[in-house]
Design a protein around this motif. Structure first.
Motif, PDB file in Angstrom:
ATOM      1  N   GLU A  42       0.820  -1.218   0.000  1.00  6.64           N
ATOM      2  CA  GLU A  42       0.000   0.000   0.000  1.00  6.64           C
ATOM      3  C   GLU A  42       0.852   1.267   0.000  1.00  6.64           C
ATOM      4  OE1 GLU A  42       0.069  -1.614   4.295  1.00  6.64           O
ATOM      5  OE2 GLU A  42      -0.143  -2.388   2.239  1.00  6.64           O
ATOM      6  N   ASP A  43       2.141   1.139   0.253  1.00 10.40           N
ATOM      7  CA  ASP A  43       3.027   2.307   0.232  1.00 10.40           C
ATOM      8  C   ASP A  43       3.636   2.555  -1.140  1.00 10.40           C
ATOM      9  OD1 ASP A  43       2.565   2.829   2.853  1.00 10.40           O
ATOM     10  OD2 ASP A  43       4.386   1.877   3.606  1.00 10.40           O
ATOM     11  N   ILE A  44       3.302   1.757  -2.111  1.00  9.72           N
ATOM     12  CA  ILE A  44       3.874   1.902  -3.451  1.00  9.72           C
ATOM     13  C   ILE A  44       2.915   2.704  -4.323  1.00  9.72           C
ATOM     14  CG2 ILE A  44       4.701   0.691  -5.500  1.00  9.72           C
ATOM     15  CD1 ILE A  44       5.316  -1.708  -3.733  1.00  9.72           C
ATOM     16  N   ASP A  45       3.370   3.844  -4.793  1.00 12.07           N
ATOM     17  CA  ASP A  45       2.613   4.645  -5.747  1.00 12.07           C
ATOM     18  C   ASP A  45       3.110   4.272  -7.141  1.00 12.07           C
ATOM     19  OD1 ASP A  45       1.460   6.506  -7.371  1.00 12.07           O
ATOM     20  OD2 ASP A  45       1.810   8.203  -6.041  1.00 12.07           O
ATOM     21  N   TYR A  79       9.345  15.511  -4.304  1.00  9.85           N
ATOM     22  CA  TYR A  79       8.835  14.179  -4.003  1.00  9.85           C
ATOM     23  C   TYR A  79       8.835  13.933  -2.510  1.00  9.85           C
ATOM     24  CZ  TYR A  79       8.528   9.163  -3.508  1.00  9.85           C
ATOM     25  OH  TYR A  79       8.170   7.909  -3.122  1.00  9.85           O
ATOM     26  N   LYS A  80       7.747  13.395  -2.012  1.00  2.74           N
ATOM     27  CA  LYS A  80       7.651  12.989  -0.625  1.00  2.74           C
ATOM     28  C   LYS A  80       7.234  11.519  -0.585  1.00  2.74           C
ATOM     29  CE  LYS A  80       8.495  17.032   1.153  1.00  2.74           C
ATOM     30  NZ  LYS A  80       8.721  17.719  -0.120  1.00  2.74           N
ATOM     31  N   PRO A  81       7.935  10.699   0.174  1.00  6.79           N
ATOM     32  CA  PRO A  81       7.562   9.284   0.239  1.00  6.79           C
ATOM     33  C   PRO A  81       6.178   9.128   0.849  1.00  6.79           C
ATOM     34  CG  PRO A  81       9.157   9.812   1.944  1.00  6.79           C
ATOM     35  CD  PRO A  81       9.060  11.017   1.053  1.00  6.79           C
ATOM     36  N   PRO A  82       5.467   8.062   0.499  1.00  7.90           N
ATOM     37  CA  PRO A  82       4.138   7.838   1.069  1.00  7.90           C
ATOM     38  C   PRO A  82       4.209   7.741   2.581  1.00  7.90           C
ATOM     39  CG  PRO A  82       4.558   6.352  -0.779  1.00  7.90           C
ATOM     40  CD  PRO A  82       5.844   7.028  -0.457  1.00  7.90           C
ATOM     41  N   THR A  83       3.242   8.338   3.257  1.00  4.65           N
ATOM     42  CA  THR A  83       3.207   8.280   4.711  1.00  4.65           C
ATOM     43  C   THR A  83       2.549   6.997   5.162  1.00  4.65           C
ATOM     44  OG1 THR A  83       1.103   9.467   4.687  1.00  4.65           O
ATOM     45  CG2 THR A  83       3.113  10.784   4.917  1.00  4.65           C
ATOM     46  N   ILE A  93      -3.320   7.158  -3.381  1.00  9.22           N
ATOM     47  CA  ILE A  93      -2.180   6.497  -4.006  1.00  9.22           C
ATOM     48  C   ILE A  93      -2.677   5.426  -4.966  1.00  9.22           C
ATOM     49  CG2 ILE A  93      -0.227   4.963  -3.583  1.00  9.22           C
ATOM     50  CD1 ILE A  93       0.306   6.420  -1.029  1.00  9.22           C
ATOM     51  N   GLN A  94      -2.129   5.443  -6.182  1.00 10.60           N
ATOM     52  CA  GLN A  94      -2.480   4.433  -7.176  1.00 10.60           C
ATOM     53  C   GLN A  94      -1.692   3.165  -6.866  1.00 10.60           C
ATOM     54  OE1 GLN A  94      -4.658   4.531  -9.658  1.00 10.60           O
ATOM     55  NE2 GLN A  94      -4.158   2.538 -10.494  1.00 10.60           N
ATOM     56  N   THR A  95      -2.383   2.131  -6.383  1.00 14.98           N
ATOM     57  CA  THR A  95      -1.686   0.932  -5.932  1.00 14.98           C
ATOM     58  C   THR A  95      -1.781  -0.216  -6.921  1.00 14.98           C
ATOM     59  OG1 THR A  95      -3.659   0.187  -4.751  1.00 14.98           O
ATOM     60  CG2 THR A  95      -2.059   1.501  -3.515  1.00 14.98           C
ATOM     61  N   GLN A  96      -2.507  -0.071  -7.996  1.00 20.99           N
ATOM     62  CA  GLN A  96      -2.634  -1.150  -8.968  1.00 20.99           C
ATOM     63  C   GLN A  96      -1.677  -0.922 -10.125  1.00 20.99           C
ATOM     64  OE1 GLN A  96      -4.372  -3.926  -8.558  1.00 20.99           O
ATOM     65  NE2 GLN A  96      -4.918  -3.148  -6.537  1.00 20.99           N
ATOM     66  N   PRO A  97      -0.736  -1.845 -10.354  1.00 21.98           N
ATOM     67  CA  PRO A  97       0.190  -1.663 -11.480  1.00 21.98           C
ATOM     68  C   PRO A  97      -0.532  -1.842 -12.799  1.00 21.98           C
ATOM     69  CG  PRO A  97       0.488  -3.827 -10.492  1.00 21.98           C
ATOM     70  CD  PRO A  97      -0.480  -3.082  -9.623  1.00 21.98           C
ATOM     71  N   SER A  98       0.061  -1.294 -13.859  1.00 20.20           N
ATOM     72  CA  SER A  98      -0.522  -1.396 -15.190  1.00 20.20           C
ATOM     73  C   SER A  98       0.218  -2.461 -15.977  1.00 20.20           C
ATOM     74  CB  SER A  98      -0.402  -0.058 -15.931  1.00 20.20           C
ATOM     75  OG  SER A  98      -0.729  -0.225 -17.287  1.00 20.20           O
ATOM     76  N   PHE A  99      -0.544  -3.331 -16.619  1.00 18.03           N
ATOM     77  CA  PHE A  99       0.045  -4.358 -17.467  1.00 18.03           C
ATOM     78  C   PHE A  99      -0.327  -4.122 -18.923  1.00 18.03           C
ATOM     79  CE2 PHE A  99      -0.558  -6.239 -13.278  1.00 18.03           C
ATOM     80  CZ  PHE A  99       0.730  -6.643 -12.990  1.00 18.03           C
ATOM     81  N   MET A 100      -0.826  -2.916 -19.227  1.00 21.49           N
ATOM     82  CA  MET A 100      -1.177  -2.584 -20.605  1.00 21.49           C
ATOM     83  C   MET A 100       0.048  -2.018 -21.298  1.00 21.49           C
ATOM     84  SD  MET A 100      -4.886  -0.817 -20.007  1.00 21.49           S
ATOM     85  CE  MET A 100      -5.041  -0.520 -21.762  1.00 21.49           C
ATOM     86  N   PHE A 101       0.373  -2.556 -22.482  1.00 24.16           N
ATOM     87  CA  PHE A 101       1.548  -2.109 -23.202  1.00 24.16           C
ATOM     88  C   PHE A 101       1.308  -0.782 -23.909  1.00 24.16           C
ATOM     89  CE2 PHE A 101       2.468  -6.613 -22.783  1.00 24.16           C
ATOM     90  CZ  PHE A 101       3.778  -6.560 -22.343  1.00 24.16           C
ATOM     91  N   GLY A 102       0.069  -0.434 -24.185  1.00 17.38           N
ATOM     92  CA  GLY A 102      -0.222   0.895 -24.682  1.00 17.38           C
ATOM     93  C   GLY A 102       0.097   1.120 -26.133  1.00 17.38           C
TER      94      GLY A 102
END
Length: 365
Positions: A42-45, A79-83, A93-102
């Motif tokens: 949950e701390d990963i943006d 930049y400030k790290p997630p609290t 915070i956007q916590t879902q990674p993208s797997f779309m190649f675009g």
């Protein structure tokens, strides 16, 4: 450095039985897995990690004008790290990674509280960036020249020296890594002040200097001492060149991540860009291993270092002449200064001054 020292001491005291050396790596892997497990998902943006959502101070000030400024560079001061938050309070915070190649028109990603749409570049757009292509070539050529220097130094110290050769080989890595820590610290502190290019060039040009010194030392050793053994002070002189290895590796290890982040900033494709540059680094290191060993076997260590000296000049000069400054603050200042020099566009009287086709002459002043 601690792991290498442990392995070197084991090899020194257990020589010629070296089986216990292979226990060191699994122990180190346990530590790596432990610290990775301490990272909270949950701390990963993911948007910030891919270089898509960081904003500069200027961009924040322009929010009223509906202007989105995307920061480039992971060392940006805003930049400030997630609290630390509870699972229900993620501060958008956007916590879902993208797997779309675009492939197509890019990929839209929902922004922060403004709900703006930020569009990630397609991989094809990333690959068409000339700065990325030049930097990828520089990375490949640097590792082609530099990757084999350390193994050649270790071999030149270890051959014919028994257990002391194992210890000297380990010291080659330890000395380089201790200096590397200092170099990385200096780069991390001052690259945001003085820019990427100056510091990066220090790392690039340290390699030909190192190879030149090694050429002289190996020539002196081979011409002055017979096969009975090399004096300790000569081995220590050769070992001391690893200080320059620490400078080059420390600068490169830090700056190549920063420059990659600068180049990919705002595209949303930092991981893709980092994968490209890392692949170039790995391929260059593989080619370097074969090239260096072939030169040492066919021509000798002195000749190998001499040839690698000239090869290492190629990426240094290529970066000097073809790569711009990528630090956003300095790059923007230079762009603003160039724009400020063009104070006006004046259209002269078409009767007095026209182009050959009869169109009004336009002068930039």
């Amino acid at each position: 450095a601690i792991i290498v020292m442990t392995g070197s001491l084991l090899g020194f005291f257990l020589y010629p039985g070296l089986g216990m050396l292979f226990v060191v790596s699994p122990i180190a892997c346990v530590g790596v897995l432990y610290f990775i497990s301490q990272i909270r998902p949950e701390d990963i943006d993911h948007n910030a990690a891919r270089g898509l959502t960081l904003e500069t101070d200027e961009g924040k000030n322009n929010n009223n004008n509906n202007t989105a400024e995307i920061s480039v560079g992971i060392a940006d001061s805003t930049y400030k790290p997630p609290t630390a938050t509870t699972p229900g309070e993620k501060n958008n915070i956007q916590t879902q990674p993208s797997f779309m190649f675009g492939f197509g028109g890019g990929q839209s990603v929902t922004g922060d509280s403004t709900s703006d749409k930020l569009r990630a570049d397609t991989p094809l757009q990333v690959l068409r960036d000339p700065i990325l292509l030049v930097f990828t070539m520089v990375v490949f050529l640097f590792h082609t020249a530099n990757g084999t220097v350390l193994p050649l130094v270790m071999q030149s110290l270890a051959i014919g020296n028994g257990r002391s050769g194992i210890l000297m080989s380990g010291l080659c890595i330890i000395v380089a890594q201790l200096v590397m820590v200092i170099s990385a610290r200096v780069c991390g502190k001052y690259s945001g002040i003085y820019g990427r290019k100056t510091l990066f060039l220090v790392g690039f040009f340290s390699v030909p200097v190192r190879c030149f010194i090694l050429t002289l030392l190996v020539h002196w050793r081979d011409s002055q001492f017979d096969d009975d053994g090399t004096p300790l002070y000569v081995q220590l002189l050769i070992l001391s060149t690893q200080v320059l290895d620490g400078v080059g590796a420390g600068v490169f290890g830090t700056m190549y991540i920063l420059v990659t982040s600068d180049v990919s900033g705002g595209t949303g494709r930092f991981s893709l860009t980092l994968g490209i540059t890392t692949a170039a680094m790995s391929i260059g290191g593989t080619v370097s291993g074969y090239l260096g060993e072939a030169l040492a076997q066919d021509l000798g260590y002195k000749e190998a270092f001499f040839i690698l000296m000239f090869l290492s000049l190629i990426p240094a000069l290529l970066y000097f002449f073809c790569m711009p400054e990528t630090l956003p603050a300095l790059a923007n200042k230079r762009g603003s200064a160039a724009a400020a020099n063009m104070t006006s566009i004046r259209e002269e009287d078409p009767v007095k001054q026209t182009t050959p086709s009869g169109a009004p002459y336009v002068e930039m002043t």
